[in-house]
Design a protein around this motif. Structure first.
Motif, PDB file in Angstrom:
ATOM      1  N   UNK A  57       0.810  -1.225   0.000  1.00 12.82           N
ATOM      2  CA  UNK A  57       0.000   0.000   0.000  1.00 12.82           C
ATOM      3  C   UNK A  57       0.840   1.271   0.000  1.00 12.82           C
ATOM      4  N   UNK A  58       2.152   1.151   0.153  1.00 14.76           N
ATOM      5  CA  UNK A  58       3.014   2.333   0.132  1.00 14.76           C
ATOM      6  C   UNK A  58       3.910   2.435   1.348  1.00 14.76           C
ATOM      7  N   UNK A  59       4.446   3.631   1.584  1.00 17.09           N
ATOM      8  CA  UNK A  59       5.394   3.809   2.684  1.00 17.09           C
ATOM      9  C   UNK A  59       4.739   3.728   4.054  1.00 17.09           C
ATOM     10  N   UNK A  60       5.523   3.235   4.989  1.00 16.64           N
ATOM     11  CA  UNK A  60       5.138   3.180   6.400  1.00 16.64           C
ATOM     12  C   UNK A  60       6.263   3.803   7.224  1.00 16.64           C
ATOM     13  N   UNK A  61       5.881   4.527   8.254  1.00 20.30           N
ATOM     14  CA  UNK A  61       6.848   5.154   9.149  1.00 20.30           C
ATOM     15  C   UNK A  61       6.571   4.611  10.544  1.00 20.30           C
ATOM     16  N   UNK A  62       7.607   4.096  11.183  1.00 21.86           N
ATOM     17  CA  UNK A  62       7.395   3.455  12.465  1.00 21.86           C
ATOM     18  C   UNK A  62       8.290   3.957  13.562  1.00 21.86           C
ATOM     19  N   UNK A  63       7.808   3.765  14.762  1.00 21.53           N
ATOM     20  CA  UNK A  63       8.680   3.940  15.918  1.00 21.53           C
ATOM     21  C   UNK A  63       8.440   2.759  16.843  1.00 21.53           C
ATOM     22  N   UNK A  64       9.462   2.449  17.587  1.00 29.41           N
ATOM     23  CA  UNK A  64       9.374   1.359  18.527  1.00 29.41           C
ATOM     24  C   UNK A  64       9.902   1.790  19.874  1.00 29.41           C
ATOM     25  N   UNK A  65       9.486   1.071  20.876  1.00 29.61           N
ATOM     26  CA  UNK A  65       9.937   1.339  22.233  1.00 29.61           C
ATOM     27  C   UNK A  65      10.432   0.050  22.878  1.00 29.61           C
ATOM     28  N   UNK A  71       9.063  -4.824  24.364  1.00 30.05           N
ATOM     29  CA  UNK A  71       9.120  -4.023  23.143  1.00 30.05           C
ATOM     30  C   UNK A  71       7.711  -3.830  22.577  1.00 30.05           C
ATOM     31  N   UNK A  72       7.543  -2.703  21.914  1.00 34.67           N
ATOM     32  CA  UNK A  72       6.302  -2.418  21.203  1.00 34.67           C
ATOM     33  C   UNK A  72       6.633  -1.664  19.928  1.00 34.67           C
ATOM     34  N   UNK A  73       5.825  -1.890  18.898  1.00 29.02           N
ATOM     35  CA  UNK A  73       6.049  -1.304  17.581  1.00 29.02           C
ATOM     36  C   UNK A  73       4.788  -0.579  17.126  1.00 29.02           C
ATOM     37  N   UNK A  74       4.969   0.596  16.525  1.00 27.80           N
ATOM     38  CA  UNK A  74       3.847   1.408  16.038  1.00 27.80           C
ATOM     39  C   UNK A  74       4.159   1.876  14.613  1.00 27.80           C
ATOM     40  N   UNK A  75       3.227   1.668  13.695  1.00 31.86           N
ATOM     41  CA  UNK A  75       3.422   2.054  12.296  1.00 31.86           C
ATOM     42  C   UNK A  75       2.343   3.042  11.863  1.00 31.86           C
ATOM     43  N   UNK A  76       2.723   3.964  10.953  1.00 35.67           N
ATOM     44  CA  UNK A  76       1.822   5.003  10.458  1.00 35.67           C
ATOM     45  C   UNK A  76       2.023   5.180   8.964  1.00 35.67           C
ATOM     46  N   UNK A  77       0.989   5.591   8.283  1.00 41.59           N
ATOM     47  CA  UNK A  77       1.068   5.798   6.835  1.00 41.59           C
ATOM     48  C   UNK A  77       1.741   7.114   6.461  1.00 41.59           C
ATOM     49  N   UNK A  78       1.810   8.058   7.391  1.00 40.63           N
ATOM     50  CA  UNK A  78       2.497   9.320   7.090  1.00 40.63           C
ATOM     51  C   UNK A  78       3.575   9.584   8.134  1.00 40.63           C
ATOM     52  N   UNK A  79       4.593  10.268   7.696  1.00 36.29           N
ATOM     53  CA  UNK A  79       5.665  10.636   8.610  1.00 36.29           C
ATOM     54  C   UNK A  79       5.153  11.617   9.662  1.00 36.29           C
ATOM     55  N   UNK A  80       4.249  12.491   9.258  1.00 39.51           N
ATOM     56  CA  UNK A  80       3.681  13.454  10.203  1.00 39.51           C
ATOM     57  C   UNK A  80       2.963  12.732  11.340  1.00 39.51           C
ATOM     58  N   UNK A  81       2.138  11.749  11.017  1.00 34.69           N
ATOM     59  CA  UNK A  81       1.429  10.997  12.059  1.00 34.69           C
ATOM     60  C   UNK A  81       2.412  10.283  12.982  1.00 34.69           C
ATOM     61  N   UNK A  82       3.475   9.760  12.419  1.00 38.60           N
ATOM     62  CA  UNK A  82       4.490   9.091  13.233  1.00 38.60           C
ATOM     63  C   UNK A  82       5.153  10.087  14.180  1.00 38.60           C
TER      64      UNK A  82
END
Length: 131
Positions: A57-65, A71-82
């Motif tokens: 579906x396209x690019x994903x921007x993630x951060x993890x802790x 550990x936990x992982x979070x992904x977003x479709x936009x860099x702004x949302x991330x």
């Protein structure tokens, strides 16, 4: 959405040892946040990471802790949302005094000035902008 998860902690060391498990993965440590490079996390107990990935579906921007071995992982479709999500997470640690942040924190992350809501690349020579 198929995106890489953070490596699990094998519980044989501490957060510094866990950082070594990021080699050969899309994840990079994110030690600082905001215009002045305030702490994002509190090593070796709280470690932020960031990654970029592309799926069908396209690019994903993630951060993890990494928090004391979990550990936990979070992904977003936009860099702004991330960036918004990272800011909210970092703010929580700043507000609780678990990470060193700005002294003039507002009551809520949504009230943070824009200079507190962006990546800090000063620790990477020659890199001052987001890709």
């Amino acid at each position: 959405m198929q995106a890489p998860q953070l490596p699990a902690d094998d519980r044989t060391g501490d957060g510094y040892d866990w950082i070594d498990t990021l080699a050969d993965t899309p994840w990079a440590v994110l030690p600082s946040w905001g215009s002045e490079g305030w702490d994002a996390g509190a090593w070796p107990y709280i470690i932020f990471t960031a990654a970029k990935h592309t799926d069908a579906a396209g690019p994903l921007y993630g951060y993890g802790l990494y928090i004391e071995g979990d550990t936990e992982t979070h992904w977003f479709r936009t860099q702004t949302a991330c960036h918004v999500a990272i800011t909210e997470a970092v703010f929580g640690f700043w507000k609780l005094g678990q990470s060193q942040g700005p002294e003039d924190l507002p009551e809520a992350a949504a009230e943070l000035p824009s200079r507190y809501r962006k990546p800090y690349f000063g620790w990477i020579p020659g890199r001052e902008t987001v890709e």
